[in-house]
Design a protein around this motif. Structure first.
Motif, short mmCIF file in Angstrom:
data_model
loop_
_atom_site.label_atom_id
_atom_site.label_comp_id
_atom_site.label_asym_id
_atom_site.label_seq_id
_atom_site.Cartn_x
_atom_site.Cartn_y
_atom_site.Cartn_z
N LYS A 192 59.25 27.95 51.86
CA LYS A 192 60.17 27.74 53.31
C LYS A 192 59.65 28.25 54.40
O LYS A 192 59.17 29.42 54.38
N GLY A 195 59.76 20.49 53.08
CA GLY A 195 59.25 19.10 52.96
C GLY A 195 58.29 18.99 54.13
O GLY A 195 58.45 19.23 55.41
N SER A 251 57.90 19.10 59.94
CA SER A 251 58.53 19.99 58.79
C SER A 251 59.71 19.53 58.68
O SER A 251 60.73 19.54 59.60
N LEU A 252 60.40 19.41 57.57
CA LEU A 252 61.58 19.00 57.17
C LEU A 252 62.34 19.96 56.49
O LEU A 252 61.96 20.42 55.22
N HIS A 253 63.04 20.86 57.19
CA HIS A 253 63.81 22.08 56.57
C HIS A 253 65.11 22.06 55.83
O HIS A 253 65.65 22.81 55.50
N LEU A 313 57.26 13.76 49.73
CA LEU A 313 57.01 14.85 50.77
C LEU A 313 56.16 15.64 49.96
O LEU A 313 56.36 16.15 48.80
N TYR A 314 55.16 16.39 50.88
CA TYR A 314 54.65 17.54 50.13
C TYR A 314 55.48 19.12 50.36
O TYR A 314 55.92 19.41 51.40
N LEU A 315 55.62 19.83 49.17
CA LEU A 315 56.46 20.92 49.34
C LEU A 315 55.77 22.13 49.49
O LEU A 315 54.73 22.36 48.82
#
Lengths: 478, 95
Positions: free
Chosen positions: B92, A141, A131-133, B87-89
């Motif tokens: 959050k 992402g 996971s890219l925060h 990337l898959y979004l």
């Protein structure tokens, strides 16, 4: 009150296969996001996982190396939890019947007696994605390239009693998986990481205290610091009248503290059940025997051989076998040097590792190859150069000026072993320093060093030190 | 063994199932019945029966360690509601 620290480690070693554990997607590191995430890794409907033969072989290798029972019929299970980097909603792992059963490893903390640490189990499982925060307009992402990468999770018994022991154990496993060539051990890329279960109890108490789990430690230094800080926190808490809660914590290396990951609390109920997509994994005796035959010489055996055959001390042998690359380097250098393995050990551990350390390089990137170093040591052994001059030769080799013989020749560093020539120099020095000679003969023996220094200066360090000592003693005795 | 309403709510949450409050009593009955059946089966002596991990009496087939998949990111990402920079979004998630 005196407290006892109890630690168990769960180590995740990424297995060095080309393809993923259940799919034919590549595991190569560093590809553009999601270019190595196929339909199986994404958990699209209708796909079926098929187990990678090589991942199984690697797990069996590890099991045999720690004297563990290999489970003849092990089972894959689904570990259920929801997180965006786990597209299926479950991780395929092993639960009741892991491929590797109870085993053990011996560790040693410097200056202490060796201890045997129990390994509860090791099981095969798939890794999750990343996971890219960073800011994607308030979204997270997801890169699923890592999803489905084979992991061997190695679970220790709560046998470790200090942060230092935990690090020694982790280093031992780290070295072992590299010897076995089942994991590249690259901690920066996350190929080798661990979770630490930490608790404290009053010294002498049999029951374990409540533990917390520190997640995702990816360096030896962090393991040591995170554990020490967590131990301190738990003791302060209990001594202040509080209670340790069982929870997952994160180590923050910037603030040097651990903090609670509350969000994970609810997810603790993983509801494992056998994965209906995968049949039991059967491993027979013949296969195990074949894998056993393929095992390389392991660190402990190699250490024993270095002590018995090469005459190294316990400590030196331990340092030199800590990684396979270093041990290979050392053995190659000894072979070229011809004899005196201890001298080779001292050079490798002192000058070479010191120089590598200063520039932050690994043994594999050393500008001085094992052959070069061995070639130089051969010239010390056959008295062509002294140990002191060798330092100069080493530096030249480090700077890429060629091999030892070339450097000795070009710079005229060959040792003066002609005793007639040395005697002549000594006579001259005695003649021109009558005062010191008189004092020396009157009993001021520490002046001997002065005379040695003068001889070395006159020969530019090239006189054979043993000969100089002997001849000087004779001459000064008068 | 039986389950109560709290169990139902918890299991539904863990499985991310949206259930109607009004249906909860019925789920309690249904699941309790299933557990009663399991309890009945528990009375059978299975000491010498090897636990079955799969209904098929077969062993896992293994595949060679070869990369057989090509990059199909564009096709897969065409199915995703939101993508950016490969990337898959997703909404959050913060730790």
């Amino acid at each position: 009150m005196e407290w006892e620290v109890v630690i168990g480690l769960e180590i995740h070693a990424q297995l060095a296969t080309r393809s993923k554990i259940f799919s034919g997607a590549s595991t190569a590191y560093g590809a553009a996001p999601n270019t190595q995430a196929c339909a199986v890794d994404l958990g699209l409907p209708g796909v079926l996982p098929v187990l990678n033969r090589e991942a199984v072989r690697m797990a069996v290798k590890f099991g045999l190396a720690i004297d563990a029972q290999i489970t003849p019929r092990s089972v894959f299970a689904r570990k259920n939890y929801f997180y965006p980097d786990l597209p299926k909603g479950y991780q395929i792992s092993q639960f009741e019947l892991p491929v590797v059963g109870v085993g053990q490893l011996e560790i040693q903390v410097e200056g202490k007696a060796p201890r045997v640490i129990g390994v509860t189990r090791a099981h095969l499982e798939e890794d999750a994605g990343k996971s890219l925060h960073e800011d994607f307009h308030g979204s997270t992402g997801i890169d699923l390239n890592r999803a489905g990468t084979p992991l061997l999770e190695i679970v220790s018994e709560p046998d470790l009693r200090s942060a230092k022991e935990a690090v020694a154990y982790m280093k031992k496993v780290h070295s072992l998986v590299q010897y076995l060539e089942i994991c590249d051990g690259n901690m920066q890329e996350g190929s080798f990481r661990c979770d630490a279960n930490v608790s404290v109890r009053p010294m002498g108490q049999a029951a374990l205290g409540t533990r917390s789990e520190i997640k995702n430690l990816n360096s030896f230094r962090f393991v040591e610091r995170a554990i020490n800080i967590e131990v301190e926190r738990q003791i302060d808490l209990i001594e202040g009248g509080g209670k340790v809660v069982q929870e997952t914590r994160l180590y923050d290396s910037d603030k040097d503290e651990t903090r609670s990951m509350r969000s994970k609390e609810e997810a603790f109920d993983y509801r494992y059940f056998p994965d209906p997509d995968l049949l039991p994994l059967e491993i027979d005796e013949a296969y195990i025997e074949a894998v056993r035959q393929s095992l390389p010489e392991l660190p402990d055996a190699r250490k024993g051989r270095f002590i018995a055959e090469l005459g190294l001390g316990e400590y030196e042998a331990g340092v030199l076998t800590a990684s396979r690359e270093l041990a290979d380097y050392f053995e190659e250098a000894v072979k070229v040097a011809g004899d005196d393995a201890r001298r080779t050990a001292n050079w490798v551990m002192g000058d070479l590792l010191g120089a590598l350390n200063r520039v932050g390089k690994e043994i594999a990137e050393s500008p001085v190859s094992a052959e070069l170093l061995g070639g130089m040591l051969r010239r010390i052994n056959d008295n062509t150069i002294s140990g002191k001059i060798a330092k100069q030769v080493f530096e030249c080799m480090w700077n890429g000026e060629g091999d030892a013989d070339t450097i000795i020749e070009q710079k005229g560093l060959k040792q003066v072993t002609d005793s007639g020539a040395i005697e002549k120099i000594i006579d001259e020095i005695i003649a021109s320093n009558p005062g010191q000679v008189e004092q020396y003969r009157a009993g001021k023996e520490k002046l001997f060093g002065f005379f040695v220094g003068q001889v070395m200066k006159a020969t530019q360090g090239k006189a054979n030190p043993a000969q100089v000592n002997e001849l000087l003693k004779q001459k000064l005795a008068g | 063994m039986s389950v109560d309403q709290t169990d139902i709510t918890k299991v539904a949450l863990l499985a991310r199932l949206e259930i109607d409050e009004a249906d909860v009593p019925q789920y309690v009955d249904n699941l309790s019945n299933i557990l009663a059946l399991v309890e009945q089966m528990n009375e059978v002596d299975t000491d010498r029966v090897v636990p079955m991990a799969h209904p098929l009496d077969a062993a896992q087939r293994l595949r060679p360690d070869e990369v057989t998949e090509v990059d199909q990111r564009d096709r897969f990402q065409a199915l995703a509601p939101q993508v950016e920079a490969g990337l898959y979004l997703v909404p959050k998630v913060i730790e």
